[in-house]
Design an enzyme around this catalytic site. Sequence first.
Site, PDB file in Angstrom:
ATOM      1  N   CYS A 126       3.132  -4.418 -14.441  1.00 44.83           N
ATOM      2  CA  CYS A 126       2.238  -4.997 -13.652  1.00 44.83           C
ATOM      3  C   CYS A 126       0.936  -5.460 -14.440  1.00 44.83           C
ATOM      4  CB  CYS A 126       1.745  -3.957 -12.633  1.00 44.83           C
ATOM      5  SG  CYS A 126       0.003  -4.222 -11.535  1.00 44.83           S
ATOM      6  N   GLN A 130       1.055   4.802   7.282  1.00 42.31           N
ATOM      7  CA  GLN A 130      -0.246   5.205   7.407  1.00 42.31           C
ATOM      8  C   GLN A 130      -0.922   4.485   8.545  1.00 42.31           C
ATOM      9  OE1 GLN A 130      -3.056   2.970   4.686  1.00 42.31           O
ATOM     10  NE2 GLN A 130      -3.582   4.918   3.680  1.00 42.31           N
ATOM     11  N   GLY A 182       1.543   1.596  -6.858  1.00 44.16           N
ATOM     12  CA  GLY A 182       1.260   0.832  -6.025  1.00 44.16           C
ATOM     13  C   GLY A 182       1.698  -0.563  -6.279  1.00 44.16           C
ATOM     14  N   ARG A 183       0.637  -1.269  -7.294  1.00 50.45           N
ATOM     15  CA  ARG A 183       0.863  -2.571  -7.330  1.00 50.45           C
ATOM     16  C   ARG A 183       2.291  -2.677  -8.390  1.00 50.45           C
ATOM     17  NH1 ARG A 183      -4.952  -3.282  -9.668  1.00 50.45           N
ATOM     18  NH2 ARG A 183      -4.493  -0.924  -9.802  1.00 50.45           N
ATOM     19  N   TYR A 206     -13.083   3.480   6.001  1.00 46.08           N
ATOM     20  CA  TYR A 206     -12.866   3.197   7.352  1.00 46.08           C
ATOM     21  C   TYR A 206     -13.105   4.679   8.071  1.00 46.08           C
ATOM     22  CZ  TYR A 206     -10.363  -0.700   5.434  1.00 46.08           C
ATOM     23  OH  TYR A 206     -10.059  -2.118   4.698  1.00 46.08           O
ATOM     24  N   CYS A 244       2.440 -12.185  -6.077  1.00 45.47           N
ATOM     25  CA  CYS A 244       2.140 -11.582  -7.619  1.00 45.47           C
ATOM     26  C   CYS A 244       2.523 -12.683  -8.536  1.00 45.47           C
ATOM     27  CB  CYS A 244       3.406 -10.401  -7.404  1.00 45.47           C
ATOM     28  SG  CYS A 244       3.423  -9.618  -9.165  1.00 45.47           S
TER      29      CYS A 244
HETATM   30  C1  LIG Z   1      -2.790  -5.434  -1.856  1.00 47.21           C
HETATM   31  C2  LIG Z   1      -3.130  -4.360  -1.599  1.00 47.21           C
HETATM   32  C3  LIG Z   1      -3.204  -3.655  -0.579  1.00 47.21           C
HETATM   33  C4  LIG Z   1      -3.636  -2.277  -0.270  1.00 47.21           C
HETATM   34  N1  LIG Z   1      -3.469  -1.684   0.994  1.00 47.21           N
HETATM   35  C5  LIG Z   1      -3.736  -0.621   1.297  1.00 47.21           C
HETATM   36  C6  LIG Z   1      -3.621   0.192   2.677  1.00 47.21           C
HETATM   37  O1  LIG Z   1      -3.155  -0.457   3.451  1.00 47.21           O
HETATM   38  N2  LIG Z   1      -3.827   1.475   2.565  1.00 47.21           N
HETATM   39  C7  LIG Z   1      -4.353   2.272   1.618  1.00 47.21           C
HETATM   40  O2  LIG Z   1      -4.632   3.475   1.735  1.00 47.21           O
HETATM   41  N3  LIG Z   1      -4.613   1.807   0.277  1.00 47.21           N
HETATM   42  C8  LIG Z   1      -4.069   0.510   0.300  1.00 47.21           C
HETATM   43  N4  LIG Z   1      -4.296  -0.144  -1.221  1.00 47.21           N
HETATM   44  C9  LIG Z   1      -4.320   0.840  -2.157  1.00 47.21           C
HETATM   45  C10 LIG Z   1      -3.163   1.213  -3.001  1.00 47.21           C
HETATM   46  O3  LIG Z   1      -2.550   2.283  -2.036  1.00 47.21           O
HETATM   47  C11 LIG Z   1      -3.352   2.097  -4.224  1.00 47.21           C
HETATM   48  O4  LIG Z   1      -4.183   3.183  -3.975  1.00 47.21           O
HETATM   49  C12 LIG Z   1      -4.074   1.147  -5.313  1.00 47.21           C
HETATM   50  O5  LIG Z   1      -3.752  -0.064  -5.305  1.00 47.21           O
HETATM   51  C13 LIG Z   1      -4.134   2.059  -6.801  1.00 47.21           C
HETATM   52  O6  LIG Z   1      -2.783   2.183  -7.041  1.00 47.21           O
HETATM   53  P1  LIG Z   1      -2.013   1.215  -8.035  1.00 47.21           P
HETATM   54  O7  LIG Z   1      -2.743   1.097  -9.311  1.00 47.21           O
HETATM   55  O8  LIG Z   1      -0.627   2.078  -8.529  1.00 47.21           O
HETATM   56  O9  LIG Z   1      -1.871  -0.217  -7.411  1.00 47.21           O
HETATM   57  C14 LIG Z   1      -3.878  -1.654  -1.350  1.00 47.21           C
HETATM   58  C15 LIG Z   1      -3.774  -1.986  -2.581  1.00 47.21           C
HETATM   59  C16 LIG Z   1      -3.533  -3.129  -2.655  1.00 47.21           C
HETATM   60  C17 LIG Z   1      -3.321  -3.819  -4.334  1.00 47.21           C
END
Ligand SMILES: Cc1cc2nc3c(=O)[nH]c(=O)nc-3n(C[C@H](O)[C@H](O)[C@H](O)COP(=O)(O)O)c2cc1C
Length: 368
Positions: A331, A95, A307-308, A163, A353
Site C-alpha cells: 500500500c 463497527q 487497514g489500507r 464521533y 485504490c
Molecule cells: C477509506 C477509509 C475509511 C475508514 N473508515 C473507518 C471507519 O469506518 N471506522 C473507523 O474506526 N476507522 C476508519 N478508518 C481508519 C482505519 O480503520 C485505520 O485505523 C487507519 O486507516 C489506519 O490503518 P492503516 O494505516 O492500516 O490503513 C478508515 C480508513 C480509511 C483509509
Amino acid sequence: MKLFEPLKIKKMKLKNRLVMAPMQLVLGLTNKRARTYYMERAKGGVGCIVLAATAVDLLVDDKAWGRPDGVARFTETMQSFTDDVHKTGAKIGIQLWHGNHFPAGNGSADVPGSRRVAPSATDDMKELTRDEIQSIIEKFAMASKKAMESGLDFIELHGAHGYLLCQFFSGTDNKRTDEYGGDLYARMRFGLETVKSVRAAVGNDFPVFYRLGAEEKRAGGVTLRQSKLFAIELEKAGVDVMDVSIGHVANRSASPSKRASMGTYVYLAEAIKQNIKIPVIAVGRIHTPELAETILAQQKADLIALGRQLITDPYWPQKVQEGKAKNIIPCQSCNTCFRPLRSSKWKPGDPICKVNERAGREIDMPLP
Ligand SMILES: Cc1cc2nc3c(=O)[nH]c(=O)nc-3n(C[C@H](O)[C@H](O)[C@H](O)COP(=O)(O)O)c2cc1C
C-alpha cells in the site's frame, strides 16, 4: 510466527492475530458488491473483519433505510453473508457508530425529521437532552443484539475520530453541566453506560470491542493520559478488546500518509496495554510482516489491524503464512481510498485504490 497464533476472545476463536480494520468505502453492507469485496479479504486469510462504521439506526430502525423492511432484510442477508465468511475460517463483526443524528440517521444522508446533535450545542448541532441520551444508549444495545442475532461474531463500538462516543469523552466537545459532563470521569459516563447496556443486551459470551480514540490530535482534545484512565474503566464495564486508534475526522490523522513512519501509532496501543488485561489492537501503517511480528513479540499489542494494506493486497496474510511475503503488493498510503467518502462524484464501481484496480470492483473483475 506469533502472527498466526490463535486467540480466544470469550467463545470466539480467532485463527490468527490479524484484524481487518473498519474502513468505510461506501460499498454498503450486504449487497453483492460489498460481499464480494469482503469475501476476498476473508479468503486472503485475515483472522477477523470489522465491517465499517455503521449507524446504529440501520440495525434497529426501518426509517433509517427508507423502506419498511430494512432491518429484517439486513438480518436475513447478513446471516447468509456471515455463513460464507465463516467457511473461510475468518470471523466477522460490525463497527457500530453514532453519526450525530437524532432521532434517526443512516450515516449518508439525513433521515427526514432528524436533527444534528452533540453533547453540547455547536453552530450546527443541538445539545442532546438526557432522555435523548438514554434513547441513544438503548439503540446501541438494541443494535448490538441485532448484530448478534444476524450471525455476526462481535461488535465494535466506535469511540474514536470525533464521533458521538468520542465527543462525550472530549473536553473540547463536552461542556455539559449535568452528570454526563464536567470532569474526566463524568465525561466517561456516556461511554461506560453504553458499554454496560450493550453487555446487558448481548449477554456475557458475545465479544464487545471498543475503538478508543487514544489521542484526538486537536487543541484541548483527548490525550493519551486521559485515555489510559478511560481504558481501565471500559475494561471494568465489560469491553473484551481495546482497538486503539487516534485522530479526528476533521484532521484526517487516523490514516497516516506515506510521510509517517511505519507503525507510527503503535506507542498508543503499547501505552494503553500497560493499564489493562484484555487484548489490545494496534493499527496505523503496519504494512510489513516483520513490523507486525515485532509488535507482537515485544508485547506492545495482541492483535494487528491492517487497514489500507488489505485494500491493496487482500492476500497479505496468506502470502506471509506461506512464506511468500516478497509477493506482497505494498500500500502506498496515498489515501486514494478516501475518494468514496470525499468526492460527491464517486459511485460504487469506480476505482478506490491507485495500486489495486480490483479493490471494490471484485464483482466486476472476477479472478480467473
Ligand atoms: C477509506 C477509509 C475509511 C475508514 N473508515 C473507518 C471507519 O469506518 N471506522 C473507523 O474506526 N476507522 C476508519 N478508518 C481508519 C482505519 O480503520 C485505520 O485505523 C487507519 O486507516 C489506519 O490503518 P492503516 O494505516 O492500516 O490503513 C478508515 C480508513 C480509511 C483509509
